[in-house]
Design an enzyme around this catalytic site. Structure first.
Site, mmCIF file in Angstrom:
data_model
loop_
_atom_site.group_PDB
_atom_site.id
_atom_site.type_symbol
_atom_site.label_atom_id
_atom_site.label_comp_id
_atom_site.label_asym_id
_atom_site.label_seq_id
_atom_site.Cartn_x
_atom_site.Cartn_y
_atom_site.Cartn_z
ATOM 1 N N LYS A 1 -6.400 10.620 -9.316
ATOM 2 C CA LYS A 1 -5.973 11.986 -9.666
ATOM 3 C C LYS A 1 -4.877 11.973 -10.719
ATOM 4 C CE LYS A 1 -4.791 12.939 -5.399
ATOM 5 N NZ LYS A 1 -5.105 11.622 -4.785
ATOM 6 N N ARG B 1 -2.481 19.803 0.612
ATOM 7 C CA ARG B 1 -3.020 18.666 1.369
ATOM 8 C C ARG B 1 -3.343 19.060 2.798
ATOM 9 N NH1 ARG B 1 -0.649 14.342 -1.990
ATOM 10 N NH2 ARG B 1 -1.316 12.326 -1.221
ATOM 11 N N ARG C 1 -2.477 -0.982 -7.396
ATOM 12 C CA ARG C 1 -1.688 0.014 -8.142
ATOM 13 C C ARG C 1 -0.246 -0.447 -8.347
ATOM 14 N NH1 ARG C 1 -1.676 6.244 -6.582
ATOM 15 N NH2 ARG C 1 -1.067 5.493 -4.519
ATOM 16 N N ARG D 1 4.577 0.728 -5.040
ATOM 17 C CA ARG D 1 5.128 1.802 -4.208
ATOM 18 C C ARG D 1 5.211 1.360 -2.749
ATOM 19 N NH1 ARG D 1 1.632 7.099 -5.775
ATOM 20 N NH2 ARG D 1 1.788 7.346 -3.521
ATOM 21 N N ARG E 1 -2.370 6.581 5.443
ATOM 22 C CA ARG E 1 -2.631 7.661 4.476
ATOM 23 C C ARG E 1 -4.101 8.030 4.421
ATOM 24 N NH1 ARG E 1 -0.440 4.872 -0.302
ATOM 25 N NH2 ARG E 1 -0.940 6.679 -1.568
HETATM 26 P P1 ADP Z 1 -1.466 9.561 -3.549
HETATM 27 O O1 ADP Z 1 -1.339 8.608 -4.668
HETATM 28 O O2 ADP Z 1 -1.711 8.946 -2.232
HETATM 29 O O3 ADP Z 1 -2.404 10.685 -3.800
HETATM 30 P P2 ADP Z 1 0.979 11.125 -3.838
HETATM 31 O O4 ADP Z 1 1.785 10.496 -4.884
HETATM 32 O O5 ADP Z 1 0.235 12.371 -4.132
HETATM 33 O O6 ADP Z 1 0.000 10.034 -3.249
HETATM 34 O O7 ADP Z 1 1.871 11.401 -2.555
HETATM 35 C C1 ADP Z 1 2.676 10.383 -1.981
HETATM 36 C C2 ADP Z 1 3.209 10.854 -0.650
HETATM 37 O O8 ADP Z 1 4.040 12.020 -0.858
HETATM 38 C C3 ADP Z 1 2.158 11.313 0.363
HETATM 39 O O9 ADP Z 1 1.592 10.237 1.111
HETATM 40 C C4 ADP Z 1 2.983 12.245 1.250
HETATM 41 O O10 ADP Z 1 3.822 11.531 2.133
HETATM 42 C C5 ADP Z 1 3.878 12.944 0.214
HETATM 43 N N1 ADP Z 1 3.212 14.158 -0.294
HETATM 44 C C6 ADP Z 1 2.750 14.376 -1.549
HETATM 45 N N2 ADP Z 1 2.180 15.589 -1.649
HETATM 46 C C7 ADP Z 1 2.285 16.154 -0.420
HETATM 47 C C8 ADP Z 1 1.865 17.388 0.139
HETATM 48 N N3 ADP Z 1 1.191 18.302 -0.593
HETATM 49 N N4 ADP Z 1 2.140 17.622 1.450
HETATM 50 C C9 ADP Z 1 2.804 16.733 2.188
HETATM 51 N N5 ADP Z 1 3.213 15.542 1.742
HETATM 52 C C10 ADP Z 1 2.956 15.240 0.448
HETATM 53 P P1 ADP Z 2 -4.076 9.001 -7.185
HETATM 54 O O1 ADP Z 2 -3.146 9.802 -8.043
HETATM 55 O O2 ADP Z 2 -5.343 9.733 -6.842
HETATM 56 O O3 ADP Z 2 -3.434 8.420 -5.980
HETATM 57 P P2 ADP Z 2 -3.921 7.022 -9.352
HETATM 58 O O4 ADP Z 2 -4.189 7.823 -10.559
HETATM 59 O O5 ADP Z 2 -2.527 6.631 -9.043
HETATM 60 O O6 ADP Z 2 -4.570 7.768 -8.058
HETATM 61 O O7 ADP Z 2 -4.854 5.723 -9.409
HETATM 62 C C1 ADP Z 2 -4.800 4.725 -8.398
HETATM 63 C C2 ADP Z 2 -4.891 3.344 -9.043
HETATM 64 O O8 ADP Z 2 -6.195 3.162 -9.610
HETATM 65 C C3 ADP Z 2 -3.921 3.117 -10.186
HETATM 66 O O9 ADP Z 2 -3.544 1.765 -10.154
HETATM 67 C C4 ADP Z 2 -4.736 3.418 -11.455
HETATM 68 O O10 ADP Z 2 -4.285 2.659 -12.568
HETATM 69 C C5 ADP Z 2 -6.130 2.996 -11.033
HETATM 70 N N1 ADP Z 2 -7.195 3.835 -11.575
HETATM 71 C C6 ADP Z 2 -7.171 5.177 -11.757
HETATM 72 N N2 ADP Z 2 -8.334 5.638 -12.242
HETATM 73 C C7 ADP Z 2 -9.141 4.552 -12.361
HETATM 74 C C8 ADP Z 2 -10.493 4.360 -12.796
HETATM 75 N N3 ADP Z 2 -11.247 5.390 -13.203
HETATM 76 N N4 ADP Z 2 -10.981 3.110 -12.779
HETATM 77 C C9 ADP Z 2 -10.236 2.069 -12.357
HETATM 78 N N5 ADP Z 2 -8.962 2.177 -11.922
HETATM 79 C C10 ADP Z 2 -8.410 3.404 -11.930
#
Ligand code: ADP
Ligand code: ADP
Ligand code: ZN
Length: 209
Positions: free
Chosen positions: A13, A88, A122, A155, A166
């Protein structure tokens, strides 16, 4: 255009949002990134949420909704935004409907195996938040951000124990939003399995841009 990005942790995302903001020129709002900055700054919000986030659980709906409501009241997002990682829970989605109406919800369609592969490799820049991956998207110098020279780290919530939690939280609390938004006719499915360029292209096709 007002978009919600919905999908499991590690679906890509944040990576797609970084590309999509150039295509549709709207701000990218990531609740996870806002929480991580608050933690880095040791602000009162950061101190409250750090242990919850590190354990892989969700921050409470009330605090999260307040944060997003305040962010969406700002001038730069009146014409559009990408909300990444919010809502979420159903409660968050219902609260959001009370103060902002998204045009579309982009559902990242991706199997668990791919998500685990992405999360386990990641890496994130501590300073500017850009995402890397040890196989798919390496920084030129190990541990150093290409964009800002900041430290590239794992992270705390990408460690195995928290990742399991998660994914469980996603299935129980977030996945029900897929049907919630499908029923409202807002859902757009995007195949998120290919490499980044493939996903960008699937996204453009799905939204007709
Ligand atoms: P991911 O890469 O898993 O999609 P995010 O960076 O979006 O993770 O979120 C990291 C953490 O921040 C989540 O696991 C949660 O603990 C918290 N968080 C983020 N967005 C929300 C939300 N909308 N509601 C509750 N907690 C959140
Ligand atoms: P989210 O925000 O949904 O948690 P991220 O954008 O942080 O996901 O992506 C998770 C991991 O996967 C990161 O290390 C990123 O560099 C990698 N990644 C993201 N998109 C792709 C893709 N299309 N193919 C391969 N690796 C990807
Ligand atoms: Zn950086």
């Amino acid at each position: 255009m007002k978009l919600i990005f919905l999908g499991p942790p590690g679906a890509g995302k944040g990576t797609l949002a970084a590309r999509a903001v150039d295509l549709i020129t709207v701000p990218h709002i990531s609740t996870g990134a806002i929480f991580r900055s608050a933690i880095a700054a040791k602000s009162p919000l950061g101190l409250t949420v750090k242990a919850i986030i590190d354990s892989g659980k969700l921050v409470d709906d009330e605090a999260t909704v307040k944060l997003v409501r305040e962010r969406l009241a700002q001038q730069d997002v009146q014409k559009g935004y990408i909300l990444d990682g919010f809502p979420r829970t159903i409660a968050q989605a219902e609260a959001l409907a009370g103060f902002s109406k998204a045009d579309k919800v982009v559902n990242f369609d991706i199997p668990d195996t791919a998500v685990l592969e992405r999360l386990s490799g990641r890496r994130v820049c501590r300073q500017c938040g850009i995402n890397y991956h040890i196989i798919f998207n390496k920084p030129q110098k190990e541990y150093v951000c290409d964009a800002c020279g900041g430290e590239v780290y794992v992270r705390d919530d990408d460690r195995e124990e928290a990742v399991r939690k998660r994914l469980e939280v996603y299935r129980e609390q977030t996945a029900p939003l897929i049907d919630f938004y499908r029923r409202q006719g807002l859902l757009v499915d995007v195949d998120a399995q290919p490499g980044t360029e493939g996903v960008v292209s699937n996204f453009k096709k799905a939204l007709g841009i």
